[in-house]
Design a protein around this motif. Structure first.
Motif, PDB file in Angstrom:
ATOM      1  N   PRO A 194     -17.584 -46.466  -4.863  1.00 58.05           N
ATOM      2  CA  PRO A 194     -19.127 -46.380  -5.452  1.00 58.05           C
ATOM      3  C   PRO A 194     -19.928 -47.961  -4.920  1.00 58.05           C
ATOM      4  O   PRO A 194     -19.503 -49.064  -4.890  1.00 58.05           O
ATOM      5  N   ASP A 195     -20.875 -47.756  -5.852  1.00 64.70           N
ATOM      6  CA  ASP A 195     -21.973 -48.878  -4.972  1.00 64.70           C
ATOM      7  C   ASP A 195     -21.964 -49.672  -6.235  1.00 64.70           C
ATOM      8  O   ASP A 195     -22.703 -51.046  -5.908  1.00 64.70           O
ATOM      9  N   ASP A 196     -21.733 -48.825  -7.193  1.00 65.86           N
ATOM     10  CA  ASP A 196     -21.374 -49.954  -8.386  1.00 65.86           C
ATOM     11  C   ASP A 196     -19.373 -50.576  -9.161  1.00 65.86           C
ATOM     12  O   ASP A 196     -19.261 -50.631  -9.514  1.00 65.86           O
ATOM     13  N   PHE A 197     -19.128 -51.059  -7.572  1.00 64.99           N
ATOM     14  CA  PHE A 197     -17.850 -50.890  -7.392  1.00 64.99           C
ATOM     15  C   PHE A 197     -17.826 -52.533  -8.222  1.00 64.99           C
ATOM     16  O   PHE A 197     -18.342 -53.514  -7.120  1.00 64.99           O
ATOM     17  N   TYR A 198     -16.161 -53.176  -9.238  1.00 59.16           N
ATOM     18  CA  TYR A 198     -15.473 -53.987  -9.158  1.00 59.16           C
ATOM     19  C   TYR A 198     -14.389 -54.058  -9.223  1.00 59.16           C
ATOM     20  O   TYR A 198     -13.879 -52.686  -9.919  1.00 59.16           O
ATOM     21  N   SER A 199     -13.960 -54.795  -8.549  1.00 65.67           N
ATOM     22  CA  SER A 199     -12.221 -54.439  -8.397  1.00 65.67           C
ATOM     23  C   SER A 199     -11.110 -53.464 -10.043  1.00 65.67           C
ATOM     24  O   SER A 199     -11.192 -52.875  -9.655  1.00 65.67           O
ATOM     25  N   SER A 200     -10.986 -54.302 -10.634  1.00 65.14           N
ATOM     26  CA  SER A 200     -11.332 -54.598 -11.394  1.00 65.14           C
ATOM     27  C   SER A 200     -10.409 -53.161 -12.620  1.00 65.14           C
ATOM     28  O   SER A 200     -10.244 -52.014 -13.151  1.00 65.14           O
ATOM     29  N   ARG A 201     -12.587 -52.942 -12.934  1.00 66.78           N
ATOM     30  CA  ARG A 201     -12.470 -51.958 -13.384  1.00 66.78           C
ATOM     31  C   ARG A 201     -12.762 -50.372 -12.657  1.00 66.78           C
ATOM     32  O   ARG A 201     -12.149 -49.981 -13.834  1.00 66.78           O
ATOM     33  N   PHE A 202     -12.616 -50.926 -11.253  1.00 67.44           N
ATOM     34  CA  PHE A 202     -12.844 -49.154 -11.218  1.00 67.44           C
ATOM     35  C   PHE A 202     -11.388 -48.755 -10.870  1.00 67.44           C
ATOM     36  O   PHE A 202     -10.945 -47.572 -11.273  1.00 67.44           O
ATOM     37  N   LEU A 203     -10.272 -49.729 -10.367  1.00 64.99           N
ATOM     38  CA  LEU A 203      -9.542 -49.124 -10.494  1.00 64.99           C
ATOM     39  C   LEU A 203      -8.882 -48.566 -12.030  1.00 64.99           C
ATOM     40  O   LEU A 203      -7.127 -47.381 -11.370  1.00 64.99           O
ATOM     41  N   ILE A 204      -8.497 -48.854 -13.313  1.00 65.10           N
ATOM     42  CA  ILE A 204      -8.287 -48.896 -14.115  1.00 65.10           C
ATOM     43  C   ILE A 204      -9.274 -47.401 -14.674  1.00 65.10           C
ATOM     44  O   ILE A 204      -8.352 -46.581 -14.959  1.00 65.10           O
ATOM     45  N   ASP A 205     -11.005 -47.551 -14.592  1.00 64.76           N
ATOM     46  CA  ASP A 205     -11.052 -45.579 -13.869  1.00 64.76           C
ATOM     47  C   ASP A 205     -10.399 -44.859 -13.468  1.00 64.76           C
ATOM     48  O   ASP A 205     -10.753 -43.645 -14.191  1.00 64.76           O
ATOM     49  N   LYS A 206      -9.824 -45.529 -11.885  1.00 64.53           N
ATOM     50  CA  LYS A 206      -9.458 -43.949 -11.469  1.00 64.53           C
ATOM     51  C   LYS A 206      -8.108 -43.469 -12.376  1.00 64.53           C
ATOM     52  O   LYS A 206      -7.818 -42.382 -11.762  1.00 64.53           O
ATOM     53  N   THR A 207      -7.406 -44.882 -12.739  1.00 65.82           N
ATOM     54  CA  THR A 207      -6.276 -44.868 -13.215  1.00 65.82           C
ATOM     55  C   THR A 207      -6.233 -43.398 -14.274  1.00 65.82           C
ATOM     56  O   THR A 207      -5.432 -42.317 -14.514  1.00 65.82           O
ATOM     57  N   ILE A 208      -7.307 -43.520 -15.160  1.00 65.99           N
ATOM     58  CA  ILE A 208      -7.508 -42.801 -16.883  1.00 65.99           C
ATOM     59  C   ILE A 208      -7.650 -42.014 -16.259  1.00 65.99           C
ATOM     60  O   ILE A 208      -7.342 -40.460 -16.566  1.00 65.99           O
ATOM     61  N   GLU A 209      -8.750 -41.772 -14.926  1.00 67.19           N
ATOM     62  CA  GLU A 209      -9.215 -40.128 -14.092  1.00 67.19           C
ATOM     63  C   GLU A 209      -8.098 -39.587 -13.569  1.00 67.19           C
ATOM     64  O   GLU A 209      -7.205 -38.220 -14.260  1.00 67.19           O
TER      65      GLU A 209
END
Length: 595
Positions: A194-209
Motif C-alpha cells: 500500500p501507499d502508506d506502507f511502513y514495515s513495522s506498522r504494516f506487519l502488525i496490521d496484517k497479523t491482527i487482520e
C-alpha cells in the motif's frame, strides 16, 4: 424391560459425558495461542530488558511476564538462523548453510548448499496446522522464493512475506541492486504494498487482520512475525527519531560502556566482565564535530526503529487483550543474529554516497531515516549494540551469535525469571511444539522421510523443573564461511577468519568471560583438543564444505551480484559496482587495520 431401558439411558448419558469430556479436553482454549516475534539484526543489548537506553515498554512488560535468557545463541546471519528457528534442524542439513547471496558456485554444486529451505525438513507451522492451529506469517521470509518454497507452501495458511534479504521500509523498492524489485508475496501470489506502507506498522496490521479473521471459531493460532527492523536500510518515522536526537552525542565508546554497566546491573553478564576493543571501532574524539553529529543521528534512527517496532508489538498486545486472547497467548521474542556492522564507516564519503544515489536514495542529514533515505549504523556503533560482547553479524564471536530471547505469557508459571542456561536456535521449534502439546516428528512425516529435530525443549526451564537442558558433555556446533564455533558446557571453541579474525582457534569460558577476552587454549589443552575433535565430527556429520580458494563473504556477494547484473546489461553492472564499492572499501580498511 425397564432394566434394559434404564441401562440404555445410563449408557447414553455416559457416552454423552465421555463425548463432552473428550470435547472439553481438546478444546482449543486449553491450548495456548503462540506469537513468535523475530527481530532482524538486533544486538544483545539493543532492548531495555537487556540494558538498552532505547525505550521498549512492550518488550519490558513481556520480560516481566516470563523468562529472559542471557545465554541464548543463534546463527551469525539471517537465513541459516531462520531455517533452524522454524525446523529445529541444523541449518547445513536443512539446506541453508549461508544466505544464497553469498554462496560460491563451487558450493552450489552440492544439494544442501542452495541457501533455501530443503524438502527434507518440516516446519513448526506445518506441524501446528496439522494439529488444528491457524497459522499466520507477516514479515521477512528469505528461505526461498520459487513457488514450492513460499511460506504458503510450508505450513502457513495466511501470509504476506518479503522474500529477499532486506528491502526498503517505506516503499516497495530493493535496497541492493542484487534484486530487480522488492519481492513481496501474499498467500502465494505477488503482492503490491500500500501507499502508506511502513514495515513495522504494516506487519502488525496484517497479523491482527489474520488473527481477527478466525477469532470466533475457537481454534488456537500461531502467528510468526519476522520484522524487517533493524536490518538496513535503517529507517523510522520522524516522531520516533526525535526522541533519540542527542542521546548518542557522546559516541560509541561511551555507549558501549553504559550498556555494559546496565547489563551487569541486570545480571545478564558477570560483574567483572572484560571487553575487547574491536579494530573496526573508530576514534570518536578524532572526528570533526559535523561528522559526530551525523554519526549520532545514524544511531538515533536505529534507536527509533527499535522503539517503533516495540510500539507496534504493543498494538498487537492491545488487540489480543481487547479480543480476550491475551490471557491464553505465549510470546517468543528473539533476533535472527547479532548487530549489523557492514554499513560504511563514513556514508558521507564520496564513494559511499554514489551507490545509494544511483539507486535513487539520499544520505542527507536532515532527512536521514525518512522515505528515500539510505541509512545504516557504522561498525563502531554495531559494537556498542552488541556490548559488552566481541564481534557482530557474520562472525562467530559472541556479538554475532548471542542475542535476546524472551519467552513469556500468562499461561507460563514463572514470571520475572532470568535464566543463565545455554540455549540454541534449534530449541525454539521443539519448545513451541511442547507448549502447544504437539509431538515432534521422527524420521518420517506425511508419508516421506524428514530429518529429526536436534533442538531441546526449553519448557522444563520455563516451568522451573531444571536449571539447564544441555549437560556438560552435550555439544552444539556451528559454521559460517569458515567462521565456526562449538559450545559445550560453559566453554566455547571459536575461530573467526579475516578481516576481523586471524583464523586461529580459541577457547573461552563464556559463563565467566562472555566478552571472549581470556583465551584458555594453552591453559586447558585437553578441553581444547577434545572440543576441536568434536567440532571436526560436527563438520563431517553436517556436511560442512571447505571454502573455495580466496573466498570472502563480501567478495562473493560482489561477484554474485555482478554476475547476475552482467546478464541484464552493462548499465546495471556499473550501477552495482558503484553501490557495492563502499562495502568493499570498508572490507579492505578492516583488513588493513587487522594487519
Amino acid at each position: 424391560m425397564l432394566l434394559v431401558g434404564s441401562l440404555v439411558i445410563a449408557a447414553t448419558a455416559f457416552a454423552q459425558n465421555v463425548e463432552q469430556s473428550v470435547e472439553n479436553s481438546s478444546e482449543p482454549a486449553s491450548r495456548p495461542n503462540i506469537v513468535f516475534i523475530l527481530a532482524d539484526d538486533l544486538g544483545f543489548t539493543d532492548i531495555a530488558p537487556y540494558g538498552s537506553e532505547v525505550n521498549t515498554p512492550t518488550l519490558t512488560a513481556l520480560a516481566e511476564q516470563g523468562v529472559r535468557f542471557s545465554n541464548y545463541h543463534t546463527a551469525a546471519n539471517c537465513a541459516p538462523a531462520r531455517a533452524m528457528l522454524l525446523t529445529g534442524v541444523d541449518n547445513h542439513l536443512a539446506g541453508v548453510p549461508n544466505i544464497p547471496e553469498m554462496l560460491a558456485p563451487e558450493q552450489r554444486a552440492h544439494a544442501h548448499y542452495q541457501g533455501v529451505l530443503g524438502d527434507n525438513v518440516v516446519t513448526v507451522a506445518t506441524l501446528l496446522e496439522d494439529s488444528g492451529y491457524h497459522t499466520y506469517m507477516a514479515g521477512k521470509w528469505h528461505l526461498g522464493s520459487s513457488p514450492e518454497k513460499l511460506p504458503s507452501k510450508r505450513g502457513f495458511q495466511r501470509t504476506v512475506a518479503m522474500m529477499d534479504s532486506g528491502a526498503d521500509n517505506w516503499e516497495q523498492r530493493p535496497y541492493l541492486p542484487l534484486y530487480d524489485e522488492a519481492n513481496w508475496f501474499a498467500d502465494g501470489e505477488r503482492y503490491t504494498l500500500p501507499d502508506d506502507f511502513y514495515s513495522s506498522r504494516f506487519l502488525i496490521d496484517k497479523t491482527i487482520e489474520f488473527i481477527d479473521s478466525n477469532i470466533n471459531d475457537g481454534q488456537p493460532f500461531f502467528a510468526y512475525v519476522p520484522f524487517m527492523a533493524v536490518h538496513m536500510p535503517v529507517q523510522a518515522p520522524q516522531e520516533f527519531i526525535d526522541r533519540y536526537m542527542g542521546v548518542y552525542d557522546a559516541g560509541w565508546d561511551v555507549l558501549r560502556q553504559q550498556r555494559m554497566q546496565r547489563a551487569i546491573e541486570l545480571g545478564l553478564v558477570p560483574a567483572d566482565i572484560a571487553m575487547t576493543h574491536m579494530s573496526t571501532t573508530g576514534d570518536w574524539d578524532a572526528l570533526e564535530e559535523e561528522r559526530k553529529r551525523y554519526e549520532a543521528k545514524r544511531m538515533a534512527v536505529y534507536g527509533a526503529m527499535i522503539e517503533a517496532m516495540d510500539f507496534h508489538i504493543g498494538r498487537l498486545v492491545a488487540y489480543l487483550k481487547s479480543s480476550g486472547q491475551f490471557e491464553n497467548t505465549i510470546f517468543v521474542f528473539t533476533s535472527d543474529n547479532g548487530s549489523e556492522g557492514s554499513g560504511p564507516a563514513d556514508p558521507q564519503a564520496f564513494p559511499a554516497r554514489l551507490g545509494p544515489a544511483r539507486m535513487g536514495y539520499h544520505t542527507d542529514y536532515e532527512r536521514l531515516g525518512l522515505k528515500g533515505s539510505y541509512n545504516t549504523i557504522s561498525p563502531s556503533f554495531a559494537s556498542a549494540a552488541a556490548s559488552p560482547l566481541s564481534f557482530y553479524k557474520f562472525y562467530t564471536g559472541e556479538g554475532g551469535m548471542r542475542v535476546p530471547l524472551i519467552i513469556a505469557g500468562e499461561p507460563l508459571p514463572r514470571k520475572q525469571v532470568l535464566s543463565q542456561a545455554l540455549a540454541w536456535a534449534t530449541d525454539i521449534t521443539p519448545t513451541i511444539l511442547s507448549l502447544a502439546g504437539v509431538e515432534p516428528p521422527g524420521t518420517r512425516y506425511a508419508g516421506k522421510p524428514v530429518l529429526p529435530m536436534i533442538g531441546r525443549d526449553l519448557s522444563p526451564l520455563l516451568e522451573g523443573d531444571v536449571e539447564r537442558v544441555y549437560g556438560e558433555n552435550d555439544a552444539i556446533g556451528y559454521e559460517l564461511t569458515g567462521h565456526a564455533a562449538l559450545f559445550q558446557g560453559d566453554y566455547k571453541l571459536v575461530v573467526n577468519q579475516p578481516p576481523l579474525g586471524d583464523g586461529q582457534w580459541r577457547l573461552f569460558n563464556i559463563a565467566v568471560d562472555p566478552g571472549e577476552v581470556v583465551d584458555l587454549a594453552a591453559d586447558e589443552p585437553v578441553v581444547f583438543q577434545r572440543m576441536l575433535s568434536r567440532y571436526q565430527r560436527y563438520a563431517r556429520d553436517n556436511g560442512v564444505l571447505p571454502l573455495p580458494a580466496g573466498y570472502t563473504q563480501i567478495r562473493q556477494l560482489v561477484a554474485n551480484t555482478l554476475q547476475q547484473q552482467y546478464r541484464e546489461g552493462f548499465l546495471l553492472f556499473l550501477l552495482t559496482l558503484l553501490v557495492l564499492t563502499p562495502f568493499y572499501v570498508a572490507y579492505r580498511m578492516r583488513r588493513n587495520n587487522q594487519a
